[in-house]
Scaffold this motif. Structure first.
Motif, short mmCIF file in Angstrom:
data_model
loop_
_atom_site.label_atom_id
_atom_site.label_comp_id
_atom_site.label_asym_id
_atom_site.label_seq_id
_atom_site.Cartn_x
_atom_site.Cartn_y
_atom_site.Cartn_z
N SER A 1 0.85 -1.17 0.00
CA SER A 1 0.00 0.00 0.00
C SER A 1 0.88 1.22 0.00
O SER A 1 2.10 1.13 0.02
CB SER A 1 -0.91 -0.01 1.23
N THR B 1 1.44 5.53 -1.31
CA THR B 1 1.14 6.49 -2.36
C THR B 1 1.06 5.76 -3.68
O THR B 1 1.99 5.07 -4.08
CB THR B 1 2.24 7.56 -2.41
N ASP B 2 -0.02 5.93 -4.38
CA ASP B 2 -0.21 5.22 -5.63
C ASP B 2 0.48 5.99 -6.75
O ASP B 2 0.01 7.03 -7.20
CB ASP B 2 -1.72 5.09 -5.92
N SER C 1 -3.89 8.08 -0.55
CA SER C 1 -4.55 6.93 -1.15
C SER C 1 -5.80 6.49 -0.40
O SER C 1 -6.45 5.53 -0.78
CB SER C 1 -3.57 5.76 -1.25
N ARG D 1 3.93 0.89 -5.66
CA ARG D 1 3.68 1.65 -4.44
C ARG D 1 4.75 1.43 -3.38
O ARG D 1 4.96 2.29 -2.53
CB ARG D 1 2.29 1.31 -3.89
#
Length: 273
Positions: free
Chosen positions: A24, A26-27, A92, A209
């Motif tokens: 997971s 920051t995309d 996100s 990510r």
């Protein structure tokens, strides 16, 4: 392996903690907007709902700003300790994501987030859109688990089972999802298969990510129902899945009714694994 793990005997709980590293953050490659075929019904989850498991308080963090900040710090610390890409909590998150936390006193010691298939879709769509779309096209109502982390000083099957049981109440019994996906490091896939019943459905890729390898795993919720009915409440030594620490179906359904009610409830459960 961290230094504290090197000093302690390695037990099942410690080994389970090493597998709690999902992908997971920051995309870097935003997912194209996906309009779910199954818009999420509006449910007001009881903010006073609690599960008490061996001294751990399992609760939903939504609406509790201090607890949400606490879980964000825990995730940042656990991910950075493994050299994973900086987390980036704020960018996100979707307000409809549901964060579950296991607390000791005022501190979150474990957390996970349920992402429903609304608005922007799932984080896992970035790498595995085709695999997830296959479930959608079959009429599935999909979700994913992400942001899963546990403090190694509180590596507990009780805390993990409590979070997974609350997740079952939310995802399966409340929102009626049919398919759950999870991105994990390939080294950890065996844990999710043995302990939680997941199956690998997506090949190894590099997750942008966190800059680490990932595989996609899937759990059909009908299979989950079967695993819960088969193992919940068993005290024999043959069942080693997390689901043996769940309560029986009738008790789960009663808890779910309290989860979506307005009054407070506390539920205590202690089961050794």
């Amino acid at each position: 392996m961290d230094a504290s793990s090197q000093r302690r005997p390695v037990d099942l709980a410690t080994r389970s903690q090493r597998a709690l590293a999902l992908f997971s953050g920051t995309d870097l490659n935003p997912v194209p907007t996906w309009k779910s075929q199954h818009p999420t019904d509006s449910h007001r989850l009881n903010p006073d709902f609690r599960l008490i498991r061996d001294g751990y308080e399992i609760r939903i963090a939504n609406g509790a700003d201090a607890l949400k900040r606490n879980t964000a710090r825990l995730i940042e610390r656990m991910y950075s300790s493994r050299g994973l890409f900086p987390y980036g909590q704020g960018e996100s998150l979707d307000e409809r994501d549901i964060t579950v936390a296991a607390c000791k006193g005022d501190h979150a010691v474990a957390t996970l987030t349920l992402c429903l298939d609304v608005g922007k879709g799932l984080l896992a769509d970035t790498l595995y859109r085709a695999e997830i779309d296959a479930a959608r096209k079959n009429g599935g109502k999909v979700c994913e688990i992400t942001r899963l982390a546990m403090d190694p000083e509180h590596s507990s099957y009780e805390a993990l089972a409590g979070m997974m049981q609350l997740l079952y109440l939310v995802a399966r019994l409340t929102y009626r999802v049919t398919d759950t996906f999870i991105e994990v490091h390939p080294r950890h896939a065996g844990f999710y298969r043995r302990m939680l019943g997941y199956q690998m459905v997506g090949p190894e890729k590099i997750c942008p990510r966190v800059g680490a390898p990932a595989v996609l795993m899937h759990l059909c919720q009908r299979r989950l129902d079967h695993l819960v009915d088969l193992h919940a409440g068993r005290s024999d030594g043959e069942s080693r899945t997390i689901y043996r620490m769940f309560q029986k179906r009738a008790e789960l359904e009663e808890l779910q009714r309290s989860l979506v009610a307005s009054g407070p409830i506390q539920n205590q459960r202690r089961t050794s694994i």
